[in-house]
Design a protein around this motif. Structure first.
Motif, PDB file in Angstrom:
ATOM      1  N   TYR A 128      -7.764  36.883  39.308  1.00  0.00           N
ATOM      2  CA  TYR A 128      -7.237  37.025  40.692  1.00  0.00           C
ATOM      3  C   TYR A 128      -6.449  35.858  41.352  1.00  0.00           C
ATOM      4  O   TYR A 128      -7.059  34.729  41.177  1.00  0.00           O
ATOM      5  CB  TYR A 128      -8.346  37.570  41.916  1.00  0.00           C
ATOM      6  N   ARG A 129      -5.541  36.071  42.234  1.00  0.00           N
ATOM      7  CA  ARG A 129      -4.940  35.020  43.048  1.00  0.00           C
ATOM      8  C   ARG A 129      -5.099  35.304  44.563  1.00  0.00           C
ATOM      9  O   ARG A 129      -4.844  36.249  45.104  1.00  0.00           O
ATOM     10  CB  ARG A 129      -3.370  34.867  42.572  1.00  0.00           C
ATOM     11  N   PRO A 132      -7.835  51.038  51.192  1.00  0.00           N
ATOM     12  CA  PRO A 132      -9.001  51.992  51.607  1.00  0.00           C
ATOM     13  C   PRO A 132      -8.906  53.312  50.645  1.00  0.00           C
ATOM     14  O   PRO A 132     -10.030  53.914  50.585  1.00  0.00           O
ATOM     15  CB  PRO A 132      -8.831  52.220  53.025  1.00  0.00           C
ATOM     16  N   GLN A 157      -6.679  47.381  46.353  1.00  0.00           N
ATOM     17  CA  GLN A 157      -7.862  47.049  47.393  1.00  0.00           C
ATOM     18  C   GLN A 157      -7.614  48.194  48.538  1.00  0.00           C
ATOM     19  O   GLN A 157      -8.141  47.586  49.600  1.00  0.00           O
ATOM     20  CB  GLN A 157      -7.531  45.524  47.656  1.00  0.00           C
ATOM     21  N   LYS A 193      -0.811  39.436  41.915  1.00  0.00           N
ATOM     22  CA  LYS A 193      -2.032  39.137  42.566  1.00  0.00           C
ATOM     23  C   LYS A 193      -3.228  39.345  41.498  1.00  0.00           C
ATOM     24  O   LYS A 193      -4.020  38.597  41.486  1.00  0.00           O
ATOM     25  CB  LYS A 193      -2.266  40.055  43.477  1.00  0.00           C
ATOM     26  N   TYR A 194      -2.995  40.116  40.419  1.00  0.00           N
ATOM     27  CA  TYR A 194      -4.212  40.460  39.411  1.00  0.00           C
ATOM     28  C   TYR A 194      -3.423  40.250  38.121  1.00  0.00           C
ATOM     29  O   TYR A 194      -2.483  40.413  37.805  1.00  0.00           O
ATOM     30  CB  TYR A 194      -4.622  41.808  39.657  1.00  0.00           C
ATOM     31  N   ASP A 214     -10.577  40.372  52.348  1.00  0.00           N
ATOM     32  CA  ASP A 214     -10.016  41.114  51.221  1.00  0.00           C
ATOM     33  C   ASP A 214      -9.603  40.213  50.268  1.00  0.00           C
ATOM     34  O   ASP A 214      -8.755  40.744  49.228  1.00  0.00           O
ATOM     35  CB  ASP A 214      -8.791  41.992  51.968  1.00  0.00           C
ATOM     36  N   TRP A 215      -9.689  39.175  50.248  1.00  0.00           N
ATOM     37  CA  TRP A 215      -9.288  38.066  49.269  1.00  0.00           C
ATOM     38  C   TRP A 215     -10.794  37.657  48.349  1.00  0.00           C
ATOM     39  O   TRP A 215     -10.755  36.672  47.717  1.00  0.00           O
ATOM     40  CB  TRP A 215      -8.570  36.877  49.709  1.00  0.00           C
ATOM     41  N   ILE A 216     -11.845  38.098  48.895  1.00  0.00           N
ATOM     42  CA  ILE A 216     -12.927  38.215  47.911  1.00  0.00           C
ATOM     43  C   ILE A 216     -12.901  39.109  46.746  1.00  0.00           C
ATOM     44  O   ILE A 216     -13.075  40.591  47.325  1.00  0.00           O
ATOM     45  CB  ILE A 216     -14.210  38.281  48.616  1.00  0.00           C
ATOM     46  N   PHE A 217     -12.544  38.859  45.607  1.00  0.00           N
ATOM     47  CA  PHE A 217     -12.596  39.925  44.600  1.00  0.00           C
ATOM     48  C   PHE A 217     -13.794  39.924  43.655  1.00  0.00           C
ATOM     49  O   PHE A 217     -14.257  38.932  43.213  1.00  0.00           O
ATOM     50  CB  PHE A 217     -11.389  39.360  43.668  1.00  0.00           C
ATOM     51  N   THR A 269      -7.114  44.978  55.829  1.00  0.00           N
ATOM     52  CA  THR A 269      -7.255  46.220  55.214  1.00  0.00           C
ATOM     53  C   THR A 269      -7.502  47.525  55.922  1.00  0.00           C
ATOM     54  O   THR A 269      -7.012  48.775  55.540  1.00  0.00           O
ATOM     55  CB  THR A 269      -7.918  46.348  53.832  1.00  0.00           C
TER      56      THR A 269
END
Lengths: 544, 544
Positions: free
Chosen positions: A226-227, B277, B275, B225-226, A270-273, A307
């Motif tokens: 992830y980035r 909802p 990500q 992003k992924y 939302d940036w914690i994957f 989000t």
């Protein structure tokens, strides 16, 4: 030793029977030693491998105040990832801290109920002339008189240099040395509790800062899967991720147990994957709520997220993450766009009166509608969550500091509109948050500032800010993030007696808080028990 | 026109009143045209911009069978991302298909209840000598006699070349030309339904194949992003992601409505990142279940995943994704490791008798325990989900084909153990799945094969396979994935009359299925109504 029932598994732990246990997770290193650099135990002590990449040793003569480094198989030495104190910054040795030496005087402190939170956000470095934890203490009476019930500290993890917003932290257990380190922070929390104020801490679990982070030398703290906008994402679901999860779970427990914090604000979740069935956020909620039960005081987790997703605050029974509350940026955007008429950046999605009305009735304005700014559908419904699970504001560090000129609402809005903004937030059916200085219409900007040691990095940050603000609305030059002046200009003048308009604003904020406390109608958080209607023409909104 | 109530929004749609509507999402292109290359409407027709990046035009003279390309602003031409047919492969023109021309003869088909699924996995190219949809039809009586109730086709999306497992698909609406294209596929589904067999389709929504994918020319179908193991991840939550979501939602609806499929098997859903909802998986479940209601027949979504996570099959009320069932690899690993004694790769986590016992009672073996292979905790509990929400197998295309020599269990196990494996799967409280040929102990391997046109890509695949199998257990050489021989060697001999051991195995499978159908005790899926106990010494497991 600290209160029973809590013990950090890694780092330097002062033992009840004397001596210090050093423990580090370094799976990349077959051997490790601790280099004790001061005190009577000075010397190099080889550590024993425990299995699963952990190394540990107990050093009988070591004690509080000793400086140390870990030496890995390569022969190179690094500060402790779990360091409780970095007295000389991110590149220098760690220091052993015995949390049991501090004399807490907040016995009987029970915390405050979630619905009573009225939050005052503080950046320690710019809140006072001194810029220290200690100096905050002098202003606690002022805050109590203002009517807030909690302060929220922007992150205090050790960052490169002496000036930083806090989001470049690389030692998440070490309170910033230039703020006064762990003892200063404990004194501040202690003093707050004595005044009846709760204390929240902003913690950054989505990335580490760009300078002074040696975690790669220890183990796979990062992933390429992830980035994030701030660099590599943290490895929470790949190989060897259990100890990385433990790092953050320990961190939450650490602030609660060793510093008596009343809650944590989790930065940009939302940036914690984490794709595992029980992701970090869920584990954090479990851990923090376990501590809440154990300690018998109110302790809460707040999430910042982008989000509009109530899965964050849904209960684990609904397979939610079980956090207690979340920030609601939409409320801010709806309010601000109406007040200022701004249409750039994310404000292009806002500006309609009906949106503010929706923010009052449903918290989120985007609950699945198409967002022009995001160029996609955005958000989900808030369901039946009560209002006290959402934190609202008309300003905060981001909404001020990420502007080209760091200008506050008071820089452009007339008095009556400033008072309207205050009313909208403080009389809302949500938890209100102020940004330091807002309560009297502070005119100083809040700039973005850093103090990195690496010149290339400084250039990158400067360049980044210029790109970010290429189309900014503010006229003047973009202040140099690395200049001390930029930091000094951002200081607020809470201590100065207020006159004229500032005195009027301050008095108004006090009245609003007193009204919020005294009117039962303002304490109804069940959103379906409330009716919101408005007169768009007159821009009047009624809540009942 | 196809049955009312369903219409694809993009691609080439044959209109009831005659003519064809062409529609394409190409937000990167200010203008677009359709080049009709055959038929009486041949010529270049400029399309009209609709807004939000869509371009469309209705061409009165166009019809079924016409070949076409889209021309973008750059002047370059590409096949239609929503192409229903690529008669000459991935780089060549698309063909207009009128799904209403097919004469369906499955009126009254209701599908089958989920708990009645007994699945037979087929790779169309290697199932018969001809390697076509049509050729499968001849063997449906054999399958009915065997006792399965459904076939599951490995992916049929148009892939580069004429030989592929199917996971390199780049036109997800175009059934592989070398299998017989859309009409061949419709004939197969039609024939299955007439025999009372349900048909599932394996669909790949986590990535696109490496050759012939021109989606980048159209719009932001991908994100940085992924990352997935197979290249760039699909853009499901970034800017302009709504049309990408629609691509997949349309695809699910397409197979159900235009091809009468009874369900979809979603490939490796843990690599579908979203990500928001209401993520893609949740939207897919909603869409497919809406079709189920609308069409009044049983239609199901099965997920393949590697995370042991029941949020996939939890109901939306529990904020789950609401899929119907999921594959359970743990059951396979536990069974296989016991049967073969293998300890390499992920089998190092298995091999204990108690694990098979847990697989029988809880489906997942890893429900949060530390996995040595993954070097982290793995999985979550199965809660109270009934057994028919899990699909189990002793072999499948991956578990055979990803082995160095593509060897099946029959290559190494004695007869009695093959029969034991069959019993474990077919008499389990889960939904059983067989891999084609397993039912008579097929000896042919199932190799990995491709037919890419790009020599560099072929080299990369060859190299990848060599790295993957560097420590493989099979002796011989790794077969060349690009050689036709590798593909031909993988063909099964379902048609050949069975003798000796193969006849014994086949007879045993039939008995097992007949037992499963007739014994009420074998149809208890409520796992807490079942007791599992075992005698590890004797390797005997009892279920009651």
């Amino acid at each position: 030793m600290v209160a029973s029932g809590w013990r950090m598994e890694s780092g330097a732990t002062v033992l009840e029977e004397g001596g210090v246990q050093f423990r580090v997770w370094a799976p990349k290193s077959k051997a490790a030693s601790v280099l004790i650099l001061s005190g009577k135990a000075a010397g190099t002590v080889p550590m024993q491998p425990e299995g699963k990449g952990y190394h540990s040793v107990t050093v009988p003569g070591a004690m509080d105040g000793d400086r140390y480094l870990f030496q890995l198989e390569s022969g190179k030495t690094y500060p402790d990832p779990f360091s409780r104190y970095q007295p000389n910054g991110v590149h220098e040795p760690s220091q052993v801290v015995d949390p049991g030496l501090f004399h807490w005087m907040d016995e009987g402190w029970q915390g405050i109920p979630l619905e009573e939170y009225r939050i005052y956000e503080i950046h320690v470095g710019t809140f006072t002339r001194e810029g220290t934890f200690e100096a905050v203490i002098e202003h606690l009476d002022y805050l109590v008189e203002l009517g807030v019930s909690a302060i929220e500290l922007m992150p205090v993890s050790q960052c490169p240099g002496s000036r930083n917003w806090g989001y470049d932290g690389v030692y998440h257990f070490a309170p910033q040395h230039s703020y006064g380190g762990p003892d200063g922070l404990r004194r501040l929390v202690n003093a707050c509790h004595k005044k009846g104020l709760a204390v929240l801490l902003d913690v950054v679990y989505n990335h580490f800062g760009p300078e002074g982070c040696y975690l790669d030398e220890f183990g796979p703290y990062f992933t390429e899967k992830y980035r994030t906008p701030w660099g590599r994402a943290v490895n929470l679901d790949g190989a060897d991720s259990d100890p990385v999860l433990d790092y953050f779970l320990s961190n939450a427990g650490y602030w609660i147990n060793e510093f008596h914090f009343d809650g944590l604000r989790l930065d940009a979740v939302d940036w914690i994957f984490d794709q595992t069935p029980k992701p970090l956020l869920r584990r954090l909620a479990d851990e923090v709520h376990r501590q809440r039960e154990r300690l018998g005081r109110g302790i809460y987790l707040f999430a910042e997220n982008d989000t509009n997703d109530v899965r964050l605050i849904n209960s684990p029974e609904k397979c939610g993450f079980g956090l207690d509350a979340q920030w609601c940026d939409n409320f801010h955007h709806a309010l601000r766009a109406l007040l200022t008429g701004e249409t750039t950046g994310y404000y292009e999605d806002f500006g309609q009166f009906a949106q503010l009305q929706k923010a009052f009735s449903e918290a989120f304005v985007y609950t699945g509608e198409y967002s022009r700014y995001r160029r996609r559908r955005h958000g989900g419904p808030t369901e039946r969550h009560p209002g006290f699970q959402f934190v609202v504001f008309s300003q905060n560090h981001d909404q001020v500091g990420n502007r080209k000129c760091g200008d506050r609402l008071s820089a452009t809005l007339p008095l009556n509109q400033l008072l309207l903004a205050a009313s909208a937030v403080i009389l809302s059916p949500y938890l209100p948050l102020l940004f330091m200085g807002e309560e009297y219409g502070e005119r100083a900007p809040f700039h973005y500032f850093i103090d990195h040691g690496d010149p290339e990095l400084v250039d990158m940050v400067r360049k980044g800010k210029h790109e970010e603000h290429a189309s900014g609305v503010c006229e003047g030059e973009i202040p140099d993030p690395a200049a001390e002046e930029t930091f000094l200009e951002s200081k607020v003048s809470v201590a100065t007696p207020k006159e004229g308009e500032q005195a009027v604003i301050l008095e108004f904020y006090k009245k609003l808080f007193s009204l919020r406390a005294s009117l039962p109608a303002l304490r109804v958080f069940q959103r379906d028990a409330m009716e919101v209607f408005g007169l768009p023409e007159q821009k009047v909104l009624f809540l009942r």
